[in-house]
Design a protein around this motif. Structure first.
Motif, PDB file in Angstrom:
ATOM      1  N   LEU A 117       0.805  -1.224   0.000  1.00 13.11           N
ATOM      2  CA  LEU A 117       0.000   0.000   0.000  1.00 13.11           C
ATOM      3  C   LEU A 117       0.838   1.274   0.000  1.00 13.11           C
ATOM      4  CD1 LEU A 117      -2.911  -1.063   2.379  1.00 13.11           C
ATOM      5  CD2 LEU A 117      -2.858  -1.002  -0.114  1.00 13.11           C
ATOM      6  N   ARG A 118       2.150   1.133   0.044  1.00 12.44           N
ATOM      7  CA  ARG A 118       3.018   2.299  -0.098  1.00 12.44           C
ATOM      8  C   ARG A 118       3.696   2.353  -1.465  1.00 12.44           C
ATOM      9  NH1 ARG A 118       3.509   1.786   5.740  1.00 12.44           N
ATOM     10  NH2 ARG A 118       2.956   3.785   6.661  1.00 12.44           N
ATOM     11  N   GLU A 119       3.379   1.399  -2.313  1.00  9.59           N
ATOM     12  CA  GLU A 119       3.886   1.421  -3.691  1.00  9.59           C
ATOM     13  C   GLU A 119       3.234   2.586  -4.448  1.00  9.59           C
ATOM     14  OE1 GLU A 119       5.551  -1.294  -5.794  1.00  9.59           O
ATOM     15  OE2 GLU A 119       6.547  -1.777  -3.908  1.00  9.59           O
ATOM     16  N   PRO A 120       3.885   3.131  -5.459  1.00  6.08           N
ATOM     17  CA  PRO A 120       3.329   4.283  -6.191  1.00  6.08           C
ATOM     18  C   PRO A 120       1.927   4.042  -6.748  1.00  6.08           C
ATOM     19  CG  PRO A 120       5.624   3.974  -6.751  1.00  6.08           C
ATOM     20  CD  PRO A 120       5.247   2.794  -5.896  1.00  6.08           C
ATOM     21  N   ASP A 121       1.664   2.825  -7.247  1.00  2.04           N
ATOM     22  CA  ASP A 121       0.340   2.581  -7.816  1.00  2.04           C
ATOM     23  C   ASP A 121      -0.744   2.601  -6.751  1.00  2.04           C
ATOM     24  OD1 ASP A 121       1.360   0.275  -6.684  1.00  2.04           O
ATOM     25  OD2 ASP A 121       0.473  -1.078  -8.161  1.00  2.04           O
ATOM     26  N   ARG A 215     -15.414  -6.110   5.717  1.00  5.73           N
ATOM     27  CA  ARG A 215     -15.597  -4.770   5.155  1.00  5.73           C
ATOM     28  C   ARG A 215     -15.597  -3.729   6.285  1.00  5.73           C
ATOM     29  NH1 ARG A 215     -17.863  -3.374  -0.005  1.00  5.73           N
ATOM     30  NH2 ARG A 215     -18.567  -5.548  -0.217  1.00  5.73           N
ATOM     31  N   ILE A 216     -16.256  -4.048   7.385  1.00  7.74           N
ATOM     32  CA  ILE A 216     -16.245  -3.152   8.543  1.00  7.74           C
ATOM     33  C   ILE A 216     -14.821  -2.981   9.063  1.00  7.74           C
ATOM     34  CG2 ILE A 216     -16.999  -2.893  10.949  1.00  7.74           C
ATOM     35  CD1 ILE A 216     -19.570  -4.405  10.130  1.00  7.74           C
ATOM     36  N   VAL A 217     -14.090  -4.101   9.155  1.00  8.94           N
ATOM     37  CA  VAL A 217     -12.711  -4.051   9.637  1.00  8.94           C
ATOM     38  C   VAL A 217     -11.841  -3.223   8.697  1.00  8.94           C
ATOM     39  CG1 VAL A 217     -10.654  -5.462  10.047  1.00  8.94           C
ATOM     40  CG2 VAL A 217     -12.873  -6.199  10.941  1.00  8.94           C
ATOM     41  N   HIS A 218     -12.014  -3.398   7.400  1.00  8.79           N
ATOM     42  CA  HIS A 218     -11.268  -2.590   6.425  1.00  8.79           C
ATOM     43  C   HIS A 218     -11.526  -1.098   6.637  1.00  8.79           C
ATOM     44  CE1 HIS A 218     -10.865  -0.471   2.511  1.00  8.79           C
ATOM     45  NE2 HIS A 218      -9.822  -1.245   2.331  1.00  8.79           N
ATOM     46  N   ALA A 219     -12.768  -0.753   6.946  1.00  8.49           N
ATOM     47  CA  ALA A 219     -13.129   0.652   7.110  1.00  8.49           C
ATOM     48  C   ALA A 219     -12.447   1.290   8.314  1.00  8.49           C
ATOM     49  CB  ALA A 219     -14.647   0.783   7.235  1.00  8.49           C
ATOM     50  N   VAL A 220     -12.134   0.491   9.341  1.00 11.73           N
ATOM     51  CA  VAL A 220     -11.596   1.069  10.580  1.00 11.73           C
ATOM     52  C   VAL A 220     -10.093   0.835  10.757  1.00 11.73           C
ATOM     53  CG1 VAL A 220     -13.826   0.900  11.716  1.00 11.73           C
ATOM     54  CG2 VAL A 220     -12.191  -0.955  11.991  1.00 11.73           C
ATOM     55  N   LEU A 221      -9.508  -0.109  10.041  1.00 14.21           N
ATOM     56  CA  LEU A 221      -8.085  -0.384  10.221  1.00 14.21           C
ATOM     57  C   LEU A 221      -7.216   0.777   9.714  1.00 14.21           C
ATOM     58  CD1 LEU A 221      -7.570  -4.138   9.223  1.00 14.21           C
ATOM     59  CD2 LEU A 221      -7.333  -3.130  11.493  1.00 14.21           C
ATOM     60  N   PRO A 222      -6.088   1.003  10.363  1.00 19.52           N
ATOM     61  CA  PRO A 222      -5.183   2.075   9.933  1.00 19.52           C
ATOM     62  C   PRO A 222      -4.268   1.627   8.795  1.00 19.52           C
ATOM     63  CG  PRO A 222      -4.322   1.038  11.909  1.00 19.52           C
ATOM     64  CD  PRO A 222      -5.644   0.374  11.637  1.00 19.52           C
ATOM     65  N   LEU A 223      -4.867   1.239   7.686  1.00 16.17           N
ATOM     66  CA  LEU A 223      -4.088   0.823   6.522  1.00 16.17           C
ATOM     67  C   LEU A 223      -3.718   2.047   5.691  1.00 16.17           C
ATOM     68  CD1 LEU A 223      -6.310  -2.196   5.495  1.00 16.17           C
ATOM     69  CD2 LEU A 223      -3.919  -2.373   6.192  1.00 16.17           C
ATOM     70  N   PRO A 224      -2.460   2.190   5.288  1.00 13.56           N
ATOM     71  CA  PRO A 224      -2.073   3.357   4.475  1.00 13.56           C
ATOM     72  C   PRO A 224      -2.675   3.268   3.076  1.00 13.56           C
ATOM     73  CG  PRO A 224      -0.253   1.798   4.604  1.00 13.56           C
ATOM     74  CD  PRO A 224      -1.318   1.285   5.540  1.00 13.56           C
ATOM     75  N   ASN A 225      -3.187   4.373   2.581  1.00 15.79           N
ATOM     76  CA  ASN A 225      -3.671   4.459   1.202  1.00 15.79           C
ATOM     77  C   ASN A 225      -4.674   3.364   0.858  1.00 15.79           C
ATOM     78  OD1 ASN A 225      -1.710   6.606   0.696  1.00 15.79           O
ATOM     79  ND2 ASN A 225      -0.184   4.975   0.650  1.00 15.79           N
ATOM     80  N   LYS A 226      -5.520   3.005   1.818  1.00 18.51           N
ATOM     81  CA  LYS A 226      -6.400   1.842   1.623  1.00 18.51           C
ATOM     82  C   LYS A 226      -7.586   2.125   0.716  1.00 18.51           C
ATOM     83  CE  LYS A 226      -9.152   2.764   5.790  1.00 18.51           C
ATOM     84  NZ  LYS A 226      -9.586   2.212   7.085  1.00 18.51           N
ATOM     85  N   GLY A 227      -7.919   3.365   0.483  1.00 22.33           N
ATOM     86  CA  GLY A 227      -9.074   3.691  -0.336  1.00 22.33           C
ATOM     87  C   GLY A 227     -10.383   3.408   0.377  1.00 22.33           C
ATOM     88  N   GLY A 228     -11.473   3.517  -0.353  1.00 20.59           N
ATOM     89  CA  GLY A 228     -12.786   3.344   0.239  1.00 20.59           C
ATOM     90  C   GLY A 228     -13.190   1.889   0.385  1.00 20.59           C
ATOM     91  N   SER A 229     -14.230   1.664   1.195  1.00 29.33           N
ATOM     92  CA  SER A 229     -14.720   0.309   1.466  1.00 29.33           C
ATOM     93  C   SER A 229     -15.923  -0.066   0.611  1.00 29.33           C
ATOM     94  CB  SER A 229     -15.077   0.181   2.954  1.00 29.33           C
ATOM     95  OG  SER A 229     -13.968   0.468   3.772  1.00 29.33           O
TER      96      SER A 229
END
Length: 257
Positions: A117-121, A215-229
């Protein structure tokens, strides 16, 4: 069986189901994973093994692991039906287990998430909806046609549920009804077949909590550049499996009830 026994069994079984199922998606999707780009066949078999493992863990509660199964067994007529009074416990424990499993996937693949998630793309997709890591946590369609996507989930779930319900029609020579412990293996193979044959359009949720919990977990996790759920699509993998489940139970009751 007491509510506490159902809760413990279904939480653990569903947690392992999502841990292994989400885990294979992470292994295939995330860079710096030894299984990176292993492909759809790996994902289909990984989810099948996930179902097999979760089902054996949750044998004591009937190994529902899926609200579609719970609803079908509640609607089912005759012996083996799930009491409606137990349904809320099953549904709540399945959702909690799915969320816990998704958190464990994040922990296991934490380093891979950080790298990918830190890659340029990924940085370019940081505002995308769904985001670049969505495939690890939840499903989305290849072609976004909500009513066709819904139909796909209905049909795929119908296949799963009718295959589960008809296991109870099998009688051994000694009079034993059902497939016993072999039923979990057969169900796992059915899931593999659904993934290979019907999973291409939507990613085959066939289980509301398998999609909603992560999906709920994705929405709350501190993932960099994760985008929307992708919450605008989230109703499809919930409603579709429940409709498919109800239709399968209706067909079963008409044919064999």
């Amino acid at each position: 069986m007491s509510s506490s026994d159902i809760f413990a069994s279904e939480v653990l079984g569903t947690m392992v189901l999502v841990l292994l199922g989400g885990g294979v998606c992470a292994a295939v999707s995330l860079k710096r994973s030894k299984a990176f780009a292993a492909g759809w066949v790996a994902i289909a078999f990984g989810w099948g093994f996930a179902v097999l493992t979760g089902a054996y863990i949750a044998q004591s509660s009937g190994a529902h692991l899926n609200p579609a199964v719970t609803i079908a067994l509640a609607l089912k007529e005759g012996k083996g039906a799930t009491p409606w009074s137990d349904v809320p416990v099953y549904l709540g424990s399945e959702l909690l287990g799915a969320m816990l499993g998704a958190v464990l996937v994040w922990l296991v693949y934490y380093a891979q998430f950080q790298v990918t998630l830190r890659e340029p793309d990924a940085v370019e997709m940081k505002d995308a909806n769904p985001g670049p890591a969505h495939g690890v946590f939840f499903t989305s369609p290849e072609v976004r046609k909500p009513w066709l996507n819904l139909l796909t989930e209905v049909i795929a779930t119908f296949v799963l549920i009718i295959a589960i319900l008809t296991q109870g029609l099998v009688k051994d020579v000694d009079g034993t009804v059902g497939l016993g412990k072999l039923g979990a293996l057969i169900t796992a193979l059915v899931v593999v077949g659904i993934g290979l044959s019907l999973g291409g359009p939507t990613g085959y949720a066939i289980n509301p909590v398998r999609d909603l919990g992560p999906r709920i977990v994705h929405a709350v996790l501190p993932l960099p550049n994760k985008g929307g759920s992708d919450w605008s699509y989230a109703w499809v993998p919930v409603v579709g499996p429940l409709l498919g489940s109800a239709i399968a139970a209706g067909v079963y009751n008409l044919a064999w009830g």
